[in-house]
Design an enzyme around this catalytic site. Structure first.
Site, PDB file in Angstrom:
ATOM      1  N   LYS A 137     -14.043   8.728  -5.643  1.00  4.72           N
ATOM      2  CA  LYS A 137     -15.472   9.008  -5.055  1.00  4.72           C
ATOM      3  C   LYS A 137     -15.974  10.232  -5.468  1.00  4.72           C
ATOM      4  CE  LYS A 137     -13.890   6.881  -0.657  1.00  4.72           C
ATOM      5  NZ  LYS A 137     -13.499   7.143   0.422  1.00  4.72           N
TER       6      LYS A 137
ATOM      7  N   HIS B 123       0.904  -1.272   0.253  1.00  3.61           N
ATOM      8  CA  HIS B 123      -0.148   0.098   0.086  1.00  3.61           C
ATOM      9  C   HIS B 123       0.707   1.278   0.051  1.00  3.61           C
ATOM     10  CE1 HIS B 123      -4.248  -1.247   0.298  1.00  3.61           C
ATOM     11  NE2 HIS B 123      -3.700  -2.455   0.826  1.00  3.61           N
TER      12      HIS B 123
ATOM     13  N   THR C 165      -8.326   6.829  -3.016  1.00  2.00           N
ATOM     14  CA  THR C 165      -9.666   6.298  -3.389  1.00  2.00           C
ATOM     15  C   THR C 165     -10.672   7.493  -3.286  1.00  2.00           C
ATOM     16  OG1 THR C 165      -9.778   5.466  -1.093  1.00  2.00           O
ATOM     17  CG2 THR C 165      -9.301   4.105  -2.921  1.00  2.00           C
TER      18      THR C 165
ATOM     19  N   LYS D 292       0.528  14.487   1.443  1.00  2.00           N
ATOM     20  CA  LYS D 292      -0.827  14.779   0.808  1.00  2.00           C
ATOM     21  C   LYS D 292      -0.837  16.202   0.634  1.00  2.00           C
ATOM     22  CE  LYS D 292      -3.385  10.636   2.788  1.00  2.00           C
ATOM     23  NZ  LYS D 292      -4.164   9.885   1.418  1.00  2.00           N
TER      24      LYS D 292
ATOM     25  N   LYS E 246      -9.015  14.017   3.714  1.00  2.00           N
ATOM     26  CA  LYS E 246      -8.396  12.708   3.835  1.00  2.00           C
ATOM     27  C   LYS E 246      -7.474  12.992   4.870  1.00  2.00           C
ATOM     28  CE  LYS E 246      -6.456  13.933  -0.513  1.00  2.00           C
ATOM     29  NZ  LYS E 246      -6.423  12.820  -1.145  1.00  2.00           N
ATOM     30  N   ARG E 247      -6.638  11.794   5.138  1.00  2.00           N
ATOM     31  CA  ARG E 247      -5.689  11.873   6.518  1.00  2.00           C
ATOM     32  C   ARG E 247      -4.711  13.188   6.215  1.00  2.00           C
ATOM     33  NH1 ARG E 247      -6.212   8.306  10.775  1.00  2.00           N
ATOM     34  NH2 ARG E 247      -4.223   9.248  11.614  1.00  2.00           N
TER      35      ARG E 247
HETATM   36  C1  LIG Z   1     -12.208   7.147   1.114  1.00  2.00           C
HETATM   37  C2  LIG Z   1     -11.763   7.715   2.514  1.00  2.00           C
HETATM   38  C3  LIG Z   1     -10.423   7.673   2.634  1.00  2.00           C
HETATM   39  C4  LIG Z   1      -9.260   7.786   1.655  1.00  2.00           C
HETATM   40  O1  LIG Z   1      -8.940   9.047   0.888  1.00  2.00           O
HETATM   41  P1  LIG Z   1      -7.794   9.546   0.195  1.00  2.00           P
HETATM   42  O2  LIG Z   1      -8.055  10.781  -0.249  1.00  2.00           O
HETATM   43  O3  LIG Z   1      -7.540   8.365  -0.870  1.00  2.00           O
HETATM   44  O4  LIG Z   1      -6.737   9.338   1.264  1.00  2.00           O
HETATM   45  C5  LIG Z   1     -10.176   8.225   3.961  1.00  2.00           C
HETATM   46  N1  LIG Z   1     -10.999   8.432   4.833  1.00  2.00           N
HETATM   47  C6  LIG Z   1     -12.442   8.318   4.581  1.00  2.00           C
HETATM   48  C7  LIG Z   1     -13.383   8.320   5.839  1.00  2.00           C
HETATM   49  C8  LIG Z   1     -12.801   7.671   3.555  1.00  2.00           C
HETATM   50  O5  LIG Z   1     -13.763   7.590   3.070  1.00  2.00           O
END
Ligand SMILES: *Cc1c(COP(=O)(O)O)cnc(C)c1O
Length: 844
Positions: A681, A378, A677, A575, A569-570
């Site tokens: 979305k 990952h 991911t 990032k 995101k985190r």
């Molecule tokens: C999809 C999702 C992530 C992943 O987000 P990235 O932008 O790909 O880091 C993290 N936390 C939650 C709650 C999510 O739904």
């Protein structure tokens, strides 16, 4: 009386009880209403005067659960009867979120639930929101595992998820004076109606002790003796496939003291010590470690890993033995998938159980182990790679260390025959690192011990093969492959965005729900101005709903007709939330200098948790709040820029945010985000991406087309090439906009009452080499932002681009990802439960 007799006479086989019960549980509105009252009264002992929202949610959840258990049991019966190959997906995290809305949608019961609640004077949408998230994960990795479960069930694949039932999921985030405060997430406080405890499914897991040889007929076997045992108990959660054909299982393990078991090799101490032992044992599954993409190296974490791996592998072997009598068929009946290296001990544990408990010899055990396991990498970030100190291993898992040493010595001999003179290669490939301290490299164990290693986006898999795992891909090229991540369209489109979903259904039917490529049919409407207008109207409604939420939660006014630019995101330096901050500050600074500047009004939305020990990430959260505190209330800006940080980002919040975004901000330093991911979305919900050529952004660009995405910045190759000569300070000196923006932060313009707080951030940028290359990409980012502004001014064209994003993101369904895993790695087939279900044993 006559009725009772008749029932007694036709008493079914136990295996048919599910049919009998399912027949009595109707799927109509009346049945739901009755079930709701039944559970409110009989299960919860409440009436309409004493019932709380929580009670009403629980009663409805149990009514819904009643409607899936029959199918759940039948699915497991069918898998057992057909002796199918099972996918065992081992993951230390499952970021599930809320279950009820999703289950009801997948059971095709949503309209009926809404109507049933309406009849009771209750609001389905409100009741659904009473549920607390199951936040048994940190971010992308855990959410991926949850999407995969949904897709396996929907594709009718016989999958089972294995993980830990943490008492406390990821912490709840509060903000005080701009600083993140963490609080424990006591998610089981009100009980969990979705899980079924299985005390009869308990396994003993040993720790510590020593490995002792015993010789039988001249052959040496090993016993692991003098151990401290702990018990793992199963809790099962149903995973409903869309259309509810198959209901799979998520089996989570909870630690219990072993005191009700008797052990000859465990001498119990005094009473108080015994109780202390019990507390220690149950501490094991108390809490999820809150790190994302960072390895913390804590002993309790290694214990958690071994605990859940051992329970799962024992359960897998138990199941295999009930259905099969020939070990040679093990790889035809079982595939154990390791989600990252967290479950990599599965390789050593399977070897141990096959040799020490099942008496297979090394070669046979190795053959079975290799052929029944696979590993997903990952991350390439060095700080994320797990390396457990040999000293810790030796104490906790002496027998496993012995097995790992043996795997290593056989492996190294093999490498040495191929590269006899290349000592450096042997040192690099060893499962044991020597410097700076002796440690087990878990990724090496996972690659050497399994049949398949995959990355999670095309670029990531390539960088894995060419960089981090180059030596291994030289040796085992056939083991390496790519499986680009995906997200489940059931949660992320159908459930999260009901308005857009019904518009899509009106236009192209509902085949897309399980075959997301069908969204391509929407391209036919790209020239249809009225349709594009509908897309726009829906986006505006979703934005207005998010604006209301922001007003209610944070008392900040945001304009629904501003551009909603979202980065959730985190919080992590790679990032680059900081890059977005620098852009916002620079935009603000330019507006201050020239208030007549004609800018498109923007709402910049952030959300995300920082690991509690990650000081720099926490400081970035503070910076976002300080910038917001100035800009949102500056009369010169007059509302043209708003900055909002929405606290406690989690799955249920993501479901509100994704449908309301105009722009998806995906700006990691190229080469550092394995896939992402969140980006998928957003695109699926009609947001346009502003992003770097990193992770799955690259594949999103290929799908949606260069004209429907805003790409900027260095490529992964350029990042690596420019590193040696990169001089962030020179950029600061030479680019006036950039310098003025950084100076505002540096001179405490945003931190008048806390002078100097942001010094570490500025120092990282200007003195410590800006490792994440923020300044290298900032100018290019600003230009890309101008392109976004220009595009947004033409509303009709923007909506068309949004439509094309929706239409072209079919590839990012986790159904596609899972179909590829099933075909290339797992070699498993779908099981049609309806066709194989036992016929009810009812006499005419
Ligand atoms: C999809 C999702 C992530 C992943 O987000 P990235 O932008 O790909 O880091 C993290 N936390 C939650 C709650 C999510 O739904």
């Amino acid at each position: 009386m006559a009725k009772a007799e008749a029932t007694a006479k036709s008493a079914p086989d136990p295996k048919d009880s599910a049919v009998l019960v399912a027949d009595q549980i109707g799927m109509d509105v009346d049945d739901l209403v009755k079930s709701f009252y039944f559970h409110l009264t009989c299960t919860l002992a409440k009436d309409e005067y004493s019932a709380t929202d929580q009670d009403r949610y629980q009663a409805l959840a149990l009514a819904v659960r009643d409607r899936l258990v029959g199918r759940w049991i039948h699915t497991q019966q069918a898998y057992h009867r057909e002796k199918v190959k099972r996918i065992c997906y081992l993951s230390l995290e499952f970021l599930i979120g809320r279950a009820m809305g999703n289950n009801v949608i997948n059971l095709l019961l949503e309209d009926k639930c809404r109507e049933a609640m309406r009849r009771l004077g209750l609001d389905w949408d409100q009741l659904r929101d009473v549920e607390v998230d199951a936040a048994l994960g940190n971010g992308g990795l855990g959410r991926l595992a949850a999407c995969f479960l949904d897709s396996m069930a929907t594709l009718r694949l016989p999958g089972i998820g294995y993980g830990i039932r943490y008492d406390y999921g990821v912490f709840k985030q509060y903000i005080e004076n701009g600083y993140q405060i963490e609080e424990p997430d006591n998610w089981l406080r009100f009980g969990n109606p979705w899980e079924v405890p299985h005390p009869e499914l308990s396994f003993i897991v040993n720790f510590e002790g020593r490995a002792e040889p015993r010789t039988v007929n001249g052959v040496t076997h090993w016993n692991w003796v003098g151990t401290r045992p702990i018990v793992g108990m199963a809790f099962d959660t149903p995973i409903v496939g869309y259309g509810a054909y198959n209901v799979n299982n998520l089996r989570l393990w909870s630690a219990r003291a072993a005191d009700e078991f008797h052990f000859t090799d465990f001498s119990r101490g005094s009473y108080v010590e015994a109780v202390e032992d019990k507390v220690m044992a149950e501490n094991l599954t108390k809490v999820l470690y809150p790190n994302d993409s960072v390895y913390a190296g804590r002993e309790l974490r290694l214990r958690q890993q071994y605990f859940f791996v051992s329970c799962s592998v024992q359960d897998i072997i138990r199941r295999f033995k009930t259905d099969n009598d020939n070990w040679l068929s093990f790889p035809d009946k079982v595939f154990i998938h390791m989600n990252d290296t967290h479950p990599a001990l599965a390789v050593a544990e399977l070897m141990r159980l096959l040799m020490d408990k099942e008496d297979l010899d090394w070669d046979m055990a190795w053959e079975l182990t290799q052929n029944s396991t696979g590993y997903t990498n990952h991350t390439l970030l060095p700080e994320a790679l797990e390396k457990w100190p040999v000293s810790m291993f030796e104490r906790l898992l002496p027998r496993h260390l012995q097995i790992i040493y043996e795997i290593n010595s056989r492996f190294i001999r093999k490498v040495a025959t191929r590269y006899p003179t290349d000592l450096d290669r042997l040192r690099r490939m060893s499962l044991i690192q020597e410097e700076p301290e002796k440690a087990v490299r878990m990724a090496h164990l996972a690659v050497v011990g399994s049949r398949s290693t995959n990355g999670v986006a095309a670029i990531h898999s390539r960088l894995l093969r060419e960089g981090l795992m180059r030596d291994f891909s030289d040796l085992y090229p056939e083991r390496f492959n790519n499986k680009t991540n995906g997200v489940t369209p059931r949660r992320w489109l159908l459930k999260a965005n009901p308005k857009l979903s019904s518009l899509i259904r009106e236009k192209i039917g509902d085949g897309w729900i399980t075959d997301l490529d069908q969204l391509r049919k929407l391209e036919a409407f790209a020239g249809d101005a009225a349709f594009c207008k509908q897309i726009h109207t829906i986006k505006q409604a979703n934005k207005a709903a998010l604006a209301d939420f922001i007003k209610n939660e944070l008392d900040i006014d945001v304009a629904p007709d501003s551009v909603f630019q979202v980065q959730v995101k985190r919080i992590h330096e790679y990032k680059r939330q900081l890059l977005q901050c620098l852009y916002i500050v620079s935009l603000y600074e330019r507006l201050k200098r020239d208030p007549s500047l004609d800018v498109v009004p923007h709402t910049f939305i952030f959300g995300g948790k920082a690991a509690p020990a990650y000081q720099m990430a926490k400081l970035i959260i503070k910076l976002i709040h300080q910038i917001a505190g100035v800009i949102n209330y500056d009369p010169a800006i007059n509302g043209r820029i708003k900055v909002v940080f929405i606290p406690d980002y989690r799955v249920s919040l993501a479901e509100k945010i994704m449908p309301a975004a105009d722009v998806s901000v995906q700006i990691s330093t190229a080469g550092m985000e394995a896939s992402g991911t969140g980006n998928m979305k957003f695109a699926m919900n009609g947001a346009l991406t502003i992003g770097t050529l990193d992770g799955a952004n690259i594949e999103i660009k290929e799908e949606v087309g260069d004209d429907n995405i805003f790409i900027f910045g260095l490529t992964a190759e350029e990042v690596e090439q420019s590193r040696p000569s990169y001089n962030a300070y020179r950029i600061y000196e030479q680019d006036d906009d950039i310098r003025r923006a950084i100076d505002l932060i540096r001179n405490d313009f945003f931190s008048l009452t806390e002078p100097g707080v942001f010094r570490p951030i500025v120092a990282n940028l200007l003195e410590h080499g800006d490792y994440y290359m923020n300044l290298a990409d900032l100018r290019s980012f600003m230009t890309a932002q101008e392109r976004v502004d220009r595009a947004y001014r033409d509303q009709q064209s923007w909506s068309r681009m949004a439509l094309l994003n929706i239409a072209r993101t079919g590839r990012f369904s986790s159904d596609r990802t899972i179909a590829e895993y099933a075909r290339d790695i797992w070699k498993v087939q779908a099981v049609d439960v309806t066709a194989t279900a036992a016929k009810p044993n009812r006499k005419a």
